[in-house]
Design a protein around this motif. Structure first.
Motif, PDB file in Angstrom:
ATOM      1  N   ILE A 145       0.380  11.707   5.960  1.00 37.99           N
ATOM      2  CA  ILE A 145       0.410  10.618   7.009  1.00 37.99           C
ATOM      3  C   ILE A 145       0.308   9.430   6.153  1.00 37.99           C
ATOM      4  CG2 ILE A 145      -0.713   9.588   8.802  1.00 37.99           C
ATOM      5  CD1 ILE A 145      -1.362  12.433   9.799  1.00 37.99           C
ATOM      6  N   ASP A 146       1.389   8.528   5.739  1.00 39.23           N
ATOM      7  CA  ASP A 146       1.366   7.522   4.834  1.00 39.23           C
ATOM      8  C   ASP A 146       1.110   6.189   5.778  1.00 39.23           C
ATOM      9  OD1 ASP A 146       3.717   6.974   5.896  1.00 39.23           O
ATOM     10  OD2 ASP A 146       4.858   7.350   4.126  1.00 39.23           O
ATOM     11  N   GLY A 147       1.430   5.145   4.857  1.00 45.67           N
ATOM     12  CA  GLY A 147       0.915   3.753   5.561  1.00 45.67           C
ATOM     13  C   GLY A 147       1.973   3.284   6.573  1.00 45.67           C
ATOM     14  N   ASP A 148       3.092   4.072   6.630  1.00 45.21           N
ATOM     15  CA  ASP A 148       3.953   3.615   7.789  1.00 45.21           C
ATOM     16  C   ASP A 148       3.303   4.352   9.172  1.00 45.21           C
ATOM     17  OD1 ASP A 148       5.769   2.673   6.014  1.00 45.21           O
ATOM     18  OD2 ASP A 148       6.917   4.325   6.043  1.00 45.21           O
ATOM     19  N   LYS A 149       2.656   5.450   8.891  1.00 46.11           N
ATOM     20  CA  LYS A 149       2.119   6.249  10.273  1.00 46.11           C
ATOM     21  C   LYS A 149       0.938   5.568  10.569  1.00 46.11           C
ATOM     22  CE  LYS A 149       4.308  10.100  11.551  1.00 46.11           C
ATOM     23  NZ  LYS A 149       5.002  11.431  10.918  1.00 46.11           N
ATOM     24  N   ILE A 150       0.064   4.978   9.492  1.00 46.93           N
ATOM     25  CA  ILE A 150      -1.208   4.294   9.800  1.00 46.93           C
ATOM     26  C   ILE A 150      -1.050   3.254  10.487  1.00 46.93           C
ATOM     27  CG2 ILE A 150      -2.987   3.267   8.771  1.00 46.93           C
ATOM     28  CD1 ILE A 150      -2.980   5.354   6.327  1.00 46.93           C
ATOM     29  N   ALA A 151       0.150   2.253  10.063  1.00 44.72           N
ATOM     30  CA  ALA A 151       0.384   0.908  10.535  1.00 44.72           C
ATOM     31  C   ALA A 151       0.761   1.426  12.108  1.00 44.72           C
ATOM     32  CB  ALA A 151       1.538   0.150   9.926  1.00 44.72           C
ATOM     33  N   THR A 152       1.627   2.303  12.311  1.00 46.20           N
ATOM     34  CA  THR A 152       2.130   2.737  13.724  1.00 46.20           C
ATOM     35  C   THR A 152       0.907   3.056  14.797  1.00 46.20           C
ATOM     36  OG1 THR A 152       4.093   3.644  12.686  1.00 46.20           O
ATOM     37  CG2 THR A 152       3.602   4.234  15.173  1.00 46.20           C
ATOM     38  N   LEU A 153      -0.156   3.902  14.210  1.00 50.00           N
ATOM     39  CA  LEU A 153      -1.191   4.449  14.993  1.00 50.00           C
ATOM     40  C   LEU A 153      -2.002   2.938  15.486  1.00 50.00           C
ATOM     41  CD1 LEU A 153      -3.356   6.507  15.900  1.00 50.00           C
ATOM     42  CD2 LEU A 153      -4.542   6.263  13.750  1.00 50.00           C
TER      43      LEU A 153
ATOM     44  N   ARG B 110      20.198   5.144   5.189  1.00 47.79           N
ATOM     45  CA  ARG B 110      20.155   3.586   4.748  1.00 47.79           C
ATOM     46  C   ARG B 110      19.980   4.085   3.136  1.00 47.79           C
ATOM     47  NH1 ARG B 110      15.421   0.637   4.149  1.00 47.79           N
ATOM     48  NH2 ARG B 110      14.055   2.236   4.876  1.00 47.79           N
ATOM     49  N   ALA B 111      20.103   2.973   2.292  1.00 48.02           N
ATOM     50  CA  ALA B 111      19.955   3.196   0.815  1.00 48.02           C
ATOM     51  C   ALA B 111      19.967   1.781   0.149  1.00 48.02           C
ATOM     52  CB  ALA B 111      21.096   4.003   0.015  1.00 48.02           C
ATOM     53  N   PHE B 112      19.105   1.508  -0.825  1.00 49.35           N
ATOM     54  CA  PHE B 112      18.854   0.516  -1.767  1.00 49.35           C
ATOM     55  C   PHE B 112      18.624   0.483  -2.951  1.00 49.35           C
ATOM     56  CE2 PHE B 112      14.963   0.411   0.216  1.00 49.35           C
ATOM     57  CZ  PHE B 112      13.990   0.327  -0.804  1.00 49.35           C
ATOM     58  N   VAL B 113      19.108  -0.411  -3.789  1.00 49.63           N
ATOM     59  CA  VAL B 113      18.307  -0.342  -5.148  1.00 49.63           C
ATOM     60  C   VAL B 113      17.836  -1.566  -5.522  1.00 49.63           C
ATOM     61  CG1 VAL B 113      20.151   1.434  -5.809  1.00 49.63           C
ATOM     62  CG2 VAL B 113      20.917  -1.001  -6.346  1.00 49.63           C
TER      63      VAL B 113
ATOM     64  N   GLY C  61      12.708   4.674   8.128  1.00 53.03           N
ATOM     65  CA  GLY C  61      13.279   4.170   9.177  1.00 53.03           C
ATOM     66  C   GLY C  61      12.854   4.674  10.482  1.00 53.03           C
ATOM     67  N   SER C  62      12.390   5.905  10.573  1.00 54.36           N
ATOM     68  CA  SER C  62      11.764   6.417  11.835  1.00 54.36           C
ATOM     69  C   SER C  62      10.741   5.606  12.497  1.00 54.36           C
ATOM     70  CB  SER C  62      11.178   7.934  11.682  1.00 54.36           C
ATOM     71  OG  SER C  62      12.247   8.567  11.574  1.00 54.36           O
ATOM     72  N   SER C  63       9.916   5.059  11.460  1.00 53.44           N
ATOM     73  CA  SER C  63       8.591   4.373  11.857  1.00 53.44           C
ATOM     74  C   SER C  63       9.201   2.859  12.394  1.00 53.44           C
ATOM     75  CB  SER C  63       7.742   3.983  10.738  1.00 53.44           C
ATOM     76  OG  SER C  63       8.163   3.141   9.631  1.00 53.44           O
TER      77      SER C  63
ATOM     78  N   TYR D 207       6.317  10.460  15.655  1.00 54.38           N
ATOM     79  CA  TYR D 207       7.678  10.454  15.219  1.00 54.38           C
ATOM     80  C   TYR D 207       7.819  11.197  14.090  1.00 54.38           C
ATOM     81  CZ  TYR D 207       6.206   7.108  11.537  1.00 54.38           C
ATOM     82  OH  TYR D 207       5.520   6.402  10.615  1.00 54.38           O
ATOM     83  N   THR D 208       8.961  11.720  13.711  1.00 52.02           N
ATOM     84  CA  THR D 208       9.133  12.593  12.583  1.00 52.02           C
ATOM     85  C   THR D 208       9.997  11.642  11.651  1.00 52.02           C
ATOM     86  OG1 THR D 208       9.760  14.451  14.065  1.00 52.02           O
ATOM     87  CG2 THR D 208      10.452  14.681  11.877  1.00 52.02           C
ATOM     88  N   ASP D 209       9.371  11.614  10.217  1.00 54.13           N
ATOM     89  CA  ASP D 209       9.994  10.969   9.259  1.00 54.13           C
ATOM     90  C   ASP D 209      11.581  11.474   8.908  1.00 54.13           C
ATOM     91  OD1 ASP D 209       8.224   8.788   8.368  1.00 54.13           O
ATOM     92  OD2 ASP D 209       6.938  10.418   7.285  1.00 54.13           O
ATOM     93  N   LEU D 210      12.321  10.444   8.517  1.00 51.56           N
ATOM     94  CA  LEU D 210      13.587  10.794   7.888  1.00 51.56           C
ATOM     95  C   LEU D 210      13.334  11.410   6.656  1.00 51.56           C
ATOM     96  CD1 LEU D 210      15.761   7.676   9.356  1.00 51.56           C
ATOM     97  CD2 LEU D 210      15.935  10.065  10.114  1.00 51.56           C
ATOM     98  N   PRO D 211      14.254  12.389   6.387  1.00 49.90           N
ATOM     99  CA  PRO D 211      14.069  12.749   4.877  1.00 49.90           C
ATOM    100  C   PRO D 211      14.601  11.730   4.079  1.00 49.90           C
ATOM    101  CG  PRO D 211      15.200  14.517   6.432  1.00 49.90           C
ATOM    102  CD  PRO D 211      15.023  13.177   7.092  1.00 49.90           C
TER     103      PRO D 211
END
Length: 391
Positions: free
Chosen positions: A174-182, A370-373, A210-212, A322-326
Motif C-alpha cells: 500500500i504505497d503513497g497513492d493509496k495513502i493519499a486516497t485514504l 499510459r507510458a512516459f520517459v 492511473g487507478s488512484s 481500488y486495484t492498481d493497474l499493472p
C-alpha cells in the motif's frame, strides 16, 4: 540556524562544519541533537512562526501530535484490538530512536512493535520503505503473519509505505497513492459533513497509478493535479488549496491547510452542534496531527492509524478501495540524458523528434495504458514508466 543530526556516520561531521561556519560568521545556532528530518523541519517551522505552529522542542513535537492522535482515536468505535497493533520497520535509522521515545505519549491509542531498530544491521540494508516498494516484499528481520498491518519508514523517517500478507501468503503493498486516497477521502467526508465549501485538491506526479487518479476523480469527486517529480513541486502546488493533499508514490507526503481554512475549522469546532461539531473537532485534531512542514513517516503513520480506527477499516478493506493497474518502471543507461526533454509535468517528450509519436503508437494498442520517459535528475539514465490493464 537550526541544526539536527541523524544516525548516518557523516552527520556528526556535517553538523560540526555548520556550527563552525555559523560561529565564524557571528551567527546563532540551536543544536537539537539527533532528529528525524521531518522533526528538524518542524523545529524550523515553529521558530519561523514564533511558536504559533507549536513549541520548538522534541517534547513539543511529541505532545502536539500525540494529543491530537489520542483525541481522534477516542472517537473510534472498534471491536476488540484488531486495529490497535502495528509492526514498524524503522530501516535501522533515526526513526527507531524517535518512535521509541514517543511511544509512551500515544500508547493508549496504539501499540507499535519495532523492527530493524538500529541495534544490529545497516541503515536501509534489505529494509526500509525504498526496499519494500522496489522489491515488493517484506523487509528482512520482520516476521509477517497473515493480515497483520505492517509499515516501513525510510532511513530519515520522511517516507512511509504500508503492506500486509493475505491468507494465501501473497504480499500486498500500500504505497503513497493509496495513502493519499485514504486521507483525502476521509477529509472530503468531514468537509461535506460540516457543510463548508473549502476547496480540497490532491497533488500527484506522473508516477501515480492511473487507478488512484480515476478513483479520486470519478468516485470521490476530488480534483487531482499533476506536477513534476520532486517533493518541492508537490508542496508548492498543494499550497494553492484550502486543503492540499500531496504524496509521491514512494510514500513521501503530507497535507497542508491554509491559514484561513485552519482558523475556520477551529472556530466551527467550538460553534457547531451535534454531528457537525464532532466532524469539525475531528478536522481540528487532524490539522494538529499532520506535520505541515514536510512529509513525516511518524505523523503520517498516526494519521493513517486514526483514520482506519475511525472508519473501522481493516488493512485489506483499505487495499480494496481500488486495484492498481499493472505497471513497470525501469531505467535505460544513455550517453547523454539531456537529449530527452519533456513537458506537461514530464508526461510528454518534446525531444528528440518522433519519440512521443512512437510512444503514442504503442500506447494506443492497449487498454487503460499510459507510458512516459523522462531524463533522471541525478544520473545518466532515462527513466521509463508504463502501465496498462494487464501485465
Amino acid at each position: 540556524v537550526v541544526i539536527g543530526r541523524d544516525t548516518r556516520p557523516s552527520s556528526e561531521r556535517l553538523s560540526q562544519s555548520v556550527i563552525d561556519g555559523v560561529t565564524v560568521l557571528g551567527g546563532q545556532f540551536h543544536d537539537y541533537g539527533l532528529l528525524t528530518t521531518p522533526q528538524l523541519h518542524y523545529m524550523v517551522y515553529c521558530r519561523n512562526s514564533s511558536g504559533r505552529y507549536g513549541e520548538a522542542t522534541v517534547d513539543g513535537y511529541y505532545q502536539k501530535l500525540s494529543t491530537a492522535f489520542v483525541e481522534l482515536t477516542k472517537q473510534a468505535f472498534c471491536g476488540g484490538n484488531e486495529y490497535r497493533s502495528l509492526k514498524v520497520d524503522c530501516a535501522n535509522g533515526v526513526g527507531a530512536l524517535k518512535l521509541r521515545e514517543m511511544e509512551p505519549y500515544f500508547s493508549q491509542g496504539l501499540s507499535v512493535q519495532l523492527f530493524n531498530d538500529g541495534t544490529k544491521g545497516k541503515l536501509n540494508h534489505l529494509c526500509g520503505a525504498d526496499f519494500v516498494k522496489s522489491h515488493q516484499r517484506p523487509p528482512q528481520g520482520m516476521e509477517m503473519k497473515s493480515s497483520e498491518r505492517c509499515c516501513s519508514f525510510d532511513g530519515d523517517a520522511d517516507r512511509i509505505v504500508y503492506y500486509y500478507s493475505d491468507t494465501d501468503g501473497h504480499f500486498h503493498l500500500i504505497d503513497g497513492d493509496k495513502i493519499a486516497t485514504l486521507i483525502s477521502s476521509f477529509l472530503k467526508e468531514l468537509l461535506v459533513e460540516i457543510g463548508e465549501s473549502l476547496n480540497i485538491g490532491v497533488v500527484q506526479t506522473a508516477y501515480a497509478n492511473g487507478s488512484s487518479t480515476r478513483y479520486l476523480e470519478e468516485v470521490m469527486k476530488v480534483p487531482v493535479y499533476c506536477t513534476k517529480t520532486g517533493v518541492k513541486h508537490l508542496h508548492h502546488k498543494a499550497q494553492e488549496f484550502d486543503v492540499g493533499v500531496y504524496f509521491e508514490a514512494n510514500g513521501h507526503g503530507t497535507v497542508l491547510f491554509s491559514k484561513a481554512a485552519e482558523m475556520k475549522i477551529k472556530q466551527l469546532a467550538k460553534e457547531l452542534e451535534d454531528k457537525k461539531r464532532k466532524a469539525a473537532q475531528m478536522l481540528a485534531n487532524v490539522i494538529d496531527l499532520f506535520n505541515q512542514a514536510a512529509g513525516d513517516a511518524i505523523s503520517d503513520m498516526l494519521v493513517i492509524e486514526a483514520i482506519l480506527a475511525l472508519k473501522g477499516l481493516t488493512v485489506q478493506e483499505w487495499d480494496a478501495l481500488y486495484t492498481d493497474l499493472p505497471n513497470r518502471q525501469l531505467k535505460v543507461k544513455v550517453a547523454d540524458r539531456q537529449v530527452i526533454s519533456t513537458t506537461d509535468a514530464e508526461r510528454q517528450a518534446v525531444t528528440p523528434p518522433g519519440l512521443q509519436e512512437a510512444i503514442n503508437d504503442l500506447v494506443k494498442k492497449y487498454k487503460l495504458s499510459r507510458a512516459f520517459v523522462r531524463p533522471s535528475g541525478t544520473e545518466d539514465v532515462v527513466r521509463v514508466y508504463a502501465e496498462a490493464d494487464s501485465q
